[in-house]
Design a protein around this motif. Structure first.
Motif, PDB file in Angstrom:
ATOM      1  N   GLU A 114       8.770  -7.162  10.112  1.00  0.00           N
ATOM      2  CA  GLU A 114       9.394  -6.344   9.076  1.00  0.00           C
ATOM      3  C   GLU A 114      10.535  -5.564   9.712  1.00  0.00           C
ATOM      4  N   ARG A 128       7.881   5.391   9.363  1.00  0.00           N
ATOM      5  CA  ARG A 128       6.948   4.340   9.772  1.00  0.00           C
ATOM      6  C   ARG A 128       6.187   4.754  11.034  1.00  0.00           C
ATOM      7  N   ASP A 179       7.152 -15.150   8.125  1.00  0.00           N
ATOM      8  CA  ASP A 179       7.874 -14.009   7.565  1.00  0.00           C
ATOM      9  C   ASP A 179       6.960 -12.829   7.267  1.00  0.00           C
ATOM     10  N   GLU A 180       5.619 -13.013   7.384  1.00  0.00           N
ATOM     11  CA  GLU A 180       4.692 -11.916   7.186  1.00  0.00           C
ATOM     12  C   GLU A 180       4.395 -11.176   8.486  1.00  0.00           C
TER      13      GLU A 180
END
Length: 314
Positions: free
Chosen positions: A109, A120, A105-106
């Protein structure tokens, strides 16, 4: 006004009072501001520490405020230096974290909203250190001139930028001129008739791409180092090798119709070619026919490929 620089509200009040009444003593400030002498002395000490106030020679001790422009410039420079140090420390910490095993999950995003996507992209360009790889095709989340300015600014900092343009990108009025400006600033630019999606990869460590192909600016996916990111880098390199240079490389002998051939190889429409070359659609049709005969090609795209094979576009 001064609170963002770390100055308390009352210290700013004392500073403004000194600007209005230079040479005031601490008791005079106490009476004028109707505060305790202890509070005034604390504020004066704060101003002296920051260089906003100083003591004049003689007795009793009188105070003078520094010029606002000079003093604030020094404080801003100091705060900028502190923020730069914080950024360096954050990047060092990020590198330490990258050495540790990341959880699934890291690695991903999800961004929702056109503004979030545009912000972004700006962040990706700003923090890129070595190489930026971009698939360019509409629609665009960020304002096009603003995005062009951001990338051009980084080019002046010796960042390597490679842009692969879709034919649809050149259908916007002035798009080819903007792309040529990018090339003049140092961008390596090519065109490909089948750019599959929007994509930006910074330093081969972070990628930004649409989450939903049907609406490529409403949401986006950020991908950090993993097998999927490696695959995206490989896809970019594959299509880059197949691409046609937007402008022939320096020292290359090219025919007069090199610009037309490059647009043909990218799959540009007649209207786009005519607009970008400043000629009529009828002239485009005539020149294309002549080029097909000269190259022995059956289709427009094939003409572009044959020209590339002959090194007319490289």
């Amino acid at each position: 006004m001064l609170e963002p620089l770390g100055i308390t509200e009352f210290a700013e009040t004392v500073y403004r009072s000194l600007l209005a009444e230079p040479g005031s003593t601490t008791p005079e400030l106490t009476r004028r501001l109707d505060r305790s002498e202890r509070a005034v002395r604390r504020a004066v000490a704060e101003l002296e520490h920051l260089g906003l106030a100083s003591r004049l020679p003689g007795r009793p001790v009188r105070l003078a405020a520094a010029r606002p422009d000079t003093a604030i410039d020094l404080l801003v420079a100091r705060r900028r230096s502190e923020l730069d140090a914080m950024q360096r420390n954050a990047r060092a910490l990020a590198r330490e974290m990258a050495d540790e095993r990341q959880q699934p999950d890291e690695l991903f995003e999800i961004l929702v909203g056109q503004q979030a996507v545009a912000d972004r992209f700006t962040q990706l360009v700003t923090h890129c250190q070595r190489e930026l790889m971009v698939f360019d095709r509409p629609p665009y989340a960020a304002d096009v001139p603003q995005a062009e300015q951001e990338v051009s600014g980084r080019l002046r900092e010796h960042l390597t930028v490679r842009g692969l343009y879709a034919p649809e990108s050149l259908e916007y009025p002035g798009a080819l001129a903007a792309a040529k400006r990018a090339v003049a600033n140092g961008e390596q630019s090519r065109m490909h008739p089948r750019v599959p999606m929007k994509l930006a990869i910074a330093d081969r460590s972070t990628a930004l791409l649409p989450l939903v192909m049907e609406d490529m600016v409403a949401s986006a996916l950020v991908i950090r180092p993993c097998a999927l990111l490696d695959a995206l880098v490989a896809l970019f390199e594959l299509l880059w090798d197949q691409g046609t240079p937007l402008i022939p490389e320096p020292g290359t002998a090219v025919p007069p119709d090199a610009g037309l051939l490059a647009l043909l190889a990218a799959g540009a429409k007649d209207e786009t070619i005519a607009r970008e070359l400043g000629i009529s659609s009828r002239t485009v049709t005539r020149r294309v026919g002549e080029l097909l005969d000269e190259l022995g090609a059956r289709t427009r795209f094939q003409a572009g490929v044959f020209a590339q094979r002959e090194n007319w576009l490289r």
